[in-house]
Design a protein around this motif. Structure first.
Motif, short mmCIF file in Angstrom:
data_model
loop_
_atom_site.label_atom_id
_atom_site.label_comp_id
_atom_site.label_asym_id
_atom_site.label_seq_id
_atom_site.Cartn_x
_atom_site.Cartn_y
_atom_site.Cartn_z
N ALA A 2 0.91 -1.34 0.01
CA ALA A 2 -0.06 0.02 -0.03
C ALA A 2 0.78 1.19 0.07
O ALA A 2 0.38 2.34 -0.61
CB ALA A 2 -0.84 -0.07 1.02
N LYS A 88 -9.24 -5.58 -9.07
CA LYS A 88 -8.37 -4.67 -8.44
C LYS A 88 -9.06 -3.17 -8.13
O LYS A 88 -8.64 -2.61 -7.15
CB LYS A 88 -7.17 -4.35 -9.21
CG LYS A 88 -6.04 -5.81 -9.57
CD LYS A 88 -4.95 -5.07 -10.20
CE LYS A 88 -5.20 -4.66 -11.67
NZ LYS A 88 -4.01 -4.39 -12.25
N GLN A 91 -11.18 -3.16 -5.02
CA GLN A 91 -10.64 -3.19 -3.76
C GLN A 91 -9.92 -1.77 -3.56
O GLN A 91 -9.74 -1.24 -2.42
CB GLN A 91 -9.38 -4.31 -3.69
CG GLN A 91 -10.11 -5.65 -3.94
CD GLN A 91 -9.03 -6.43 -3.84
OE1 GLN A 91 -8.33 -7.28 -2.72
NE2 GLN A 91 -8.56 -7.29 -5.00
N THR A 92 -9.26 -1.13 -4.56
CA THR A 92 -8.50 0.29 -4.27
C THR A 92 -9.43 1.19 -4.54
O THR A 92 -9.03 2.43 -3.98
CB THR A 92 -7.31 0.06 -5.49
OG1 THR A 92 -7.87 0.20 -6.61
CG2 THR A 92 -6.28 -1.18 -5.42
N ALA A 97 -4.94 3.06 -9.19
CA ALA A 97 -4.39 3.11 -7.89
C ALA A 97 -3.46 1.82 -8.00
O ALA A 97 -3.86 0.63 -8.49
CB ALA A 97 -5.30 2.73 -6.68
N THR A 98 -2.42 1.65 -7.05
CA THR A 98 -1.58 0.53 -7.07
C THR A 98 -2.17 -0.35 -6.03
O THR A 98 -2.03 -0.10 -4.82
CB THR A 98 -0.03 1.36 -6.79
OG1 THR A 98 0.18 1.78 -7.72
CG2 THR A 98 0.94 -0.27 -6.44
N PRO A 99 -2.48 -1.59 -6.27
CA PRO A 99 -2.92 -2.46 -5.35
C PRO A 99 -1.69 -3.14 -4.51
O PRO A 99 -0.44 -3.10 -5.16
CB PRO A 99 -3.48 -3.68 -6.12
CG PRO A 99 -2.84 -3.67 -7.41
CD PRO A 99 -2.50 -2.20 -7.77
N THR A 100 -2.13 -3.38 -3.58
CA THR A 100 -0.88 -4.39 -2.53
C THR A 100 -0.83 -5.69 -3.19
O THR A 100 -1.78 -6.16 -4.05
CB THR A 100 -1.28 -4.68 -1.01
OG1 THR A 100 -2.43 -5.42 -1.06
CG2 THR A 100 -1.53 -2.99 -0.45
N GLN A 103 -3.98 -7.85 -2.39
CA GLN A 103 -5.17 -7.39 -3.27
C GLN A 103 -5.00 -7.95 -4.84
O GLN A 103 -5.85 -8.46 -5.51
CB GLN A 103 -5.22 -5.60 -3.36
CG GLN A 103 -5.69 -5.27 -2.18
CD GLN A 103 -5.68 -3.55 -1.98
OE1 GLN A 103 -4.65 -3.09 -2.93
NE2 GLN A 103 -6.63 -3.09 -1.28
#
Length: 291
Positions: A2, A88, A91-92, A97-100, A103
């Motif tokens: 994150a 993705k 979730q984000t 957005a950059t997911p973990t 995710q």
């Protein structure tokens, strides 16, 4: 992660709609091209084949002479990459957005479950067509359409849904590992080679990351794939909820633990170039579509 500064999905995650279908379709086409030209000596490798084909014949050149495998693989890849991108974004909260990596795994698992709707009948037909040529006697079908008609005519709707839940059981861990392996490798290569910017990675690093995804796929699911193939090669569609466990017991009784890993090495080796060209094609096409 994150808090990462890595732009892990800055372009590829910007789809979530028709772009993912287009990029996934082309990635599937590129994978079929690799299968057909392997060992021909015309191309140096899968990416060389992709680049030269598009340059000389346009995108439609990727589809030449491969209508039968292409329809299934392109459709499966389109649905798979769209579902993954959508998972993705859910979730984000954003398509960019950059997911973990956690995710990513969840999105991959969800994409695998969705993908089973197409993957199950496609693989059923592929498996049974492959087996018929080595089996003694029995009907020999000219292609997937004639086989599909036969199965539906003999077994009804169960004939084409044969082994669906076995496919779901395989696809969920397989694609969780597939995408996580790719993303982890891509982010590591971006840190090492491109200052953390994944959009600066060229085809070769993307192919290396894709290879990691392909290996991760089989490490996560191979015994389940063996079970699925056993189910889809059985004499009749299974009934009841326990057929996956029953197939596993049958394999164990006949062959022991080794039975769940027969053919493992060639499957992993084949997955390396196949996943490499699939992921590299998808990423590069998404960059082009996103300008």
């Amino acid at each position: 992660m994150a808090g990462d500064s890595d732009r892990a999905d800055s372009n590829s995650g910007a789809g979530g709609g028709w772009k993912d279908f287009v990029a996934g379709s082309i990635a599937g086409a590129a994978q079929v091209v690799r299968m057909q030209i392997e060992g021909s000596g015309v191309f140096r490798g899968p990416m060389d084949c992709l680049v030269k084909t598009v340059r000389n014949e346009g995108v439609l050149g990727l589809y030449k002479g491969m209508a039968s495998p292409l329809v299934g693989i392109a459709a499966v890849n389109s649905l798979l990459f769209w579902a993954y991108s959508y998972g993705k974004a859910l979730q984000t909260g954003s398509a960019t957005a950059t997911p973990t990596l956690g995710q990513v795994a969840i999105a991959g698992a969800g994409a695998g479950a969705v993908n089973s709707v197409l993957a199950s009948p496609v693989e059923l037909l592929k498996v049974r067509l492959q087996v018929q040529y080595s089996a003694a006697g029995g009907a020999v079908f000219r292609g997937p359409v004639s086989l599909a008609r036969h199965l539906v005519g003999q077994f009804g709707a169960r004939g084409i849904a044969w082994g669906f839940w076995a496919t779901v059981a395989r696809e969920i861990p397989a694609y969780a590992a597939f995408y996580t392996g790719f993303e982890a490798a891509k982010r590591a290569l971006a840190r090492a080679l491109a200052g953390g910017d994944v959009d600066r990675l060229g085809p070769l690093p993307l192919m290396a990351a894709g290879s990691a995804g392909g290996v991760s796929y089989w490490l996560a699911c191979y015994p389940l794939d063996v079970i699925k193939s056993r189910v889809q090669n059985s004499a009749a569609p299974p009934r009841g909820a326990g057929y996956i466990a029953a197939a596993a017991r049958s394999i164990a009784a006949e062959q022991g633990l080794r039975g769940f890993y027969r053919g493992f090495t060639p499957s992993v080796l084949r997955s390396i170039p196949a996943a490499a060209v699939t992921f590299a094609s998808y990423e590069l096409v998404m960059r082009a579509l996103n300008g």
